[in-house]
Design an enzyme around this catalytic site. Structure first.
Site, PDB file in Angstrom:
ATOM      1  N   CYS A   1      43.060 -30.380  -6.884  1.00  0.00           N
ATOM      2  CA  CYS A   1      42.947 -30.739  -4.918  1.00  0.00           C
ATOM      3  C   CYS A   1      44.323 -31.463  -4.725  1.00  0.00           C
ATOM      4  CB  CYS A   1      41.515 -32.226  -5.686  1.00  0.00           C
ATOM      5  SG  CYS A   1      41.157 -32.376  -3.561  1.00  0.00           S
TER       6      CYS A   1
ATOM      7  N   HIS B   1      36.598 -30.576  -8.788  1.00  0.00           N
ATOM      8  CA  HIS B   1      36.428 -31.817  -9.676  1.00  0.00           C
ATOM      9  C   HIS B   1      35.142 -31.932 -10.374  1.00  0.00           C
ATOM     10  CE1 HIS B   1      40.145 -34.054  -7.577  1.00  0.00           C
ATOM     11  NE2 HIS B   1      38.914 -33.936  -5.978  1.00  0.00           N
TER      12      HIS B   1
END
Ligand code: GLN
Length: 229
Positions: free
Chosen positions: A92, A189
């Site tokens: 990310c 994640h």
């Protein structure tokens, strides 16, 4: 005995949604096989020595600013590391900074270090939720995780997977993550590696192949990990 050195880049600034758990997964899966592991935390101002695996997690736009400028000083070194096929995993916010730039929705454009031929522009809404993607890089071929980002990433590199649920890189091409040399970038994640043990093993094997003449990994019992998956 084989040994892998892992560098955890900027854990004090980029470590949301338990991204640090990726380090634990790599370490455990190596140690369960008798592979020795050392982990060095690299913080702002630290020089970086050669490692076998580099990990950089996600973070908020605010924390990305300091990391973006610190990374400029490490660009030449990390480019060399990428080119000698060291393994990288970027998640990310950390993934975004490995491209050419990240343009937040409000705020200054942050320079990346161009380890990936990609760029990221934030939109005015967030992509939040569970993601499932199908990949050609691992067996089994599904990848699961949780995404939460405004950034839309665009690239011509091979994607890590085709999205079947969620968004992934952006809201147009249904692609998740990127693969270039031994660099994997992803929006996943949760953290991603404990519940995608096949992706963890993909990275471990690449690192071992790069360092030793090893072409397969001892199989582990992943029944619990695959229930989580
Ligand atoms: N700040 C970035 C975005 O919103 C990265 C967020 C994250 O790492 N989860 O796109």
């Amino acid at each position: 005995m084989s040994e892998l050195r892992i560098a955890h880049l900027y854990p004090k600034l980029l470590n949301i949604y338990g991204d640090g758990g990726n380090i634990s997964a790599l370490k455990c899966r190596c140690e369960w096989r008798g592979i020795k592991v050392s982990v060095d935390e690299i913080n702002v101002g630290d020089d970086i020595a050669e490692h076998d695996i580099y990990f950089i997690g996600g973070g908020q736009d605010k924390q990305q600013i300091e990391v973006a400028y610190e990374l400029q000083k490490r660009k030449e070194f990390l480019t060399k590391e990428r080119d000698r096929m060291a393994v990288f995993l970027g998640i990310c916010g950390g993934y975004q900074l490995m491209g050419h730039y990240y343009q937040p929705h409000n705020g200054e454009k942050l320079p990346g270090i161009s380890l990936l031929d990609a760029y990221t522009i934030a939109g005015n809404n967030r992509f939040i939720g569970n993601v499932t993607a199908v990949t050609s890089y691992t067996e089994p071929n599904t990848l699961v995780g949780f995404e939460n980002h405004c950034g839309r990433t665009y690239s011509n590199h091979d994607c890590l997977g085709d999205v079947i649920k969620g968004f992934g890189n952006n809201d147009t091409d249904k692609k998740e993550g990127l693969v270039y040399k031994n660099f994997i970038g992803t929006y996943l994640h949760e953290p991603v590696l404990p519940k995608n043990p096949h992706l963890a093993d993909y990275l471990i094997l690449k690192a071992l192949q790069n360092k030793y003449n090893i072409d397969s990994l001892e199989k582990l019992d992943d029944s619990i990990e695959m229930k989580a998956h």
